[in-house]
Design a protein around this motif. Structure first.
Motif, mmCIF file in Angstrom:
data_model
loop_
_atom_site.group_PDB
_atom_site.id
_atom_site.type_symbol
_atom_site.label_atom_id
_atom_site.label_comp_id
_atom_site.label_asym_id
_atom_site.label_seq_id
_atom_site.Cartn_x
_atom_site.Cartn_y
_atom_site.Cartn_z
ATOM 1 N N LEU A 136 0.816 -1.226 0.000
ATOM 2 C CA LEU A 136 0.000 0.000 0.000
ATOM 3 C C LEU A 136 0.850 1.277 0.000
ATOM 4 O O LEU A 136 0.295 2.377 -0.011
ATOM 5 N N ALA A 137 2.178 1.144 0.051
ATOM 6 C CA ALA A 137 3.034 2.337 0.117
ATOM 7 C C ALA A 137 2.890 3.157 -1.162
ATOM 8 O O ALA A 137 2.812 2.611 -2.264
ATOM 9 N N THR A 138 2.811 4.482 -0.986
ATOM 10 C CA THR A 138 2.710 5.373 -2.147
ATOM 11 C C THR A 138 4.001 6.175 -2.247
ATOM 12 O O THR A 138 4.634 6.468 -1.233
ATOM 13 N N TYR A 139 4.371 6.520 -3.445
ATOM 14 C CA TYR A 139 5.644 7.224 -3.633
ATOM 15 C C TYR A 139 5.449 8.650 -4.149
ATOM 16 O O TYR A 139 6.234 9.527 -3.845
ATOM 17 N N ASP A 140 4.378 8.853 -4.929
ATOM 18 C CA ASP A 140 4.185 10.190 -5.496
ATOM 19 C C ASP A 140 3.086 10.887 -4.696
ATOM 20 O O ASP A 140 1.970 11.055 -5.153
ATOM 21 N N ASP A 141 3.392 11.257 -3.485
ATOM 22 C CA ASP A 141 2.389 11.830 -2.594
ATOM 23 C C ASP A 141 2.958 13.125 -2.012
ATOM 24 O O ASP A 141 4.164 13.364 -2.087
ATOM 25 N N THR A 199 6.134 12.740 0.404
ATOM 26 C CA THR A 199 7.399 12.390 -0.263
ATOM 27 C C THR A 199 7.935 13.597 -1.036
ATOM 28 O O THR A 199 9.127 13.935 -0.951
ATOM 29 N N ARG A 242 10.151 3.969 1.350
ATOM 30 C CA ARG A 242 9.286 4.923 0.636
ATOM 31 C C ARG A 242 10.010 6.237 0.355
ATOM 32 O O ARG A 242 9.796 6.852 -0.683
ATOM 33 N N THR A 252 6.279 9.943 7.590
ATOM 34 C CA THR A 252 5.127 9.044 7.779
ATOM 35 C C THR A 252 4.549 9.160 9.191
ATOM 36 O O THR A 252 3.982 8.216 9.716
ATOM 37 N N VAL A 303 -8.976 0.185 -0.174
ATOM 38 C CA VAL A 303 -7.807 0.692 -0.899
ATOM 39 C C VAL A 303 -7.193 -0.455 -1.698
ATOM 40 O O VAL A 303 -7.230 -1.614 -1.251
ATOM 41 N N GLY A 319 -3.876 -2.143 -3.396
ATOM 42 C CA GLY A 319 -2.422 -2.154 -3.327
ATOM 43 C C GLY A 319 -1.796 -2.188 -4.714
ATOM 44 O O GLY A 319 -2.483 -2.432 -5.722
ATOM 45 N N ALA A 320 -0.462 -1.968 -4.751
ATOM 46 C CA ALA A 320 0.255 -1.965 -6.029
ATOM 47 C C ALA A 320 0.104 -3.302 -6.741
ATOM 48 O O ALA A 320 0.092 -3.372 -7.972
#
Ligand SMILES: C[S@@+](CC[C@H](N)C(=O)[O-])C[C@H]1O[C@@H](n2cnc3c(N)ncnc32)[C@H](O)[C@@H]1O
Length: 270
Positions: A41-46, A49, A72, A135, A183, A185-186
């Motif tokens: 569930l980790a997001t990178y373009d948020d 970040t 992340r 986080t 939600v 996940g990737a």
């Protein structure tokens, strides 16, 4: 997960776990069962970040990423050419970070040092112009732990170095005690995410489980964790008392949203 049972007894999440009965495998968010779900569930373009990447542009040099988890922030920082030390307590989260590093170009991998350690007492024998704790992971420590964190951070800041941390507060006045969202996940798995956080409470409980468990009797992983809530005025007092001065406060979430996230920039008081 010492407090998980008392939390889940009275909530929507508890009902969901009760429906699963013996199939539920209750675990923490960062252990062997929970870490892969958290990572999925980790997001990178948020906004967080992006804000941290922008903030470290203020000065060149290595970055210490505390509670780095599966990377992340570590991985994007490496991608911008930084040398990064990634510190985390969980062997399972760090194993996911190492997998990510193995897949990255050798030039990136070579700039990363992975350390298993406790952010409330670490001694790396070097200093950094930037120490990050993103986080809102400060909330994972109790008061003594936070005092140890501030001491350890101060010992690792270069002259003029900055400690960047994000803080989570309730940003809505009249929201429900418990929220529920689905939600994806990737990897395509859909999860149910419950948060039990009455306004004014000093902690919140987060529960994560797959929305569509298999139609058989196989075990279903249910991650649940209770984390502390520290409001900004109290945190600012703690930081000042420990010798860290706040030089900027940046709101990262839209006004009125349930999760109000603030990025604090601090440096050693003179
Ligand atoms: C919310 S996750 C954040 C991970 C990563 N920064 C991210 O954004 O995905 C919190 C992390 O803190 C780690 N953690 C918990 N207690 C810790 C401690 N005392 N010292 C270091 N890491 C800790 C957990 O293992 C987990 O990886």
């Amino acid at each position: 997960m010492s407090n998980a049972t008392s939390t889940v007894e009275t909530t929507l999440a508890a009902r969901r776990i009760a429906e699963l009965s013996d199939r539920a495998r209750v675990c923490g968010l960062y252990d062997a069962l929970g870490a892969p779900m958290y990572h999925d569930l980790a997001t990178y373009d948020d906004p967080e970040t992006r804000a941290l990447l922008t903030a470290v542009r203020a000065a060149p040099g290595p970055v210490l990423d505390l509670a780095a988890g599966s990377g992340r922030f570590t991985l994007p920082l490496l991608a911008t050419g930084r040398e990064v030390t990634a510190l985390d307590l969980s062997t399972d989260m760090l194993a996911l970070l190492r997998t990510g590093l193995d897949r990255a170009p050798a030039s990136m991998r070579g700039r990363c040092t992975v350390v298993q350690g406790d952010m409330s007492r670490f001694a790396l024998g070097r200093t950094f112009p930037h120490v990050l704790l993103g986080t809102t992971s400060l909330s994972l420590l109790d008061e003594d732990g936070r005092a140890g964190l501030y001491r350890s951070v101060l010992a690792h800041l270069s002259d003029g170095g900055r400690f960047l941390l994000t803080v989570l507060e309730r940003g809505d006045d009249d929201g429900p005690d418990e929220t529920f969202v689905q939600v994806t996940g990737a990897g395509g798995t859909v999860y149910e995410l419950y948060e039990h956080w009455p306004a004014g409470a000093d902690s919140r409980a987060v529960t994560l489980l797959p929305a569509e468990p298999p139609q058989d009797d196989s075990p279903v992983t249910v991650c649940t964790d209770r984390v502390a809530v520290i409001d900004l005025p109290r945190l600012e007092e703690e930081l000042a008392a420990s010798g860290l001065s706040i030089t900027s406060r940046q709101l990262l979430s839209p006004p009125g949203e349930r999760h109000r996230v603030t990025l604090l920039t601090t440096e050693a008081s003179r």
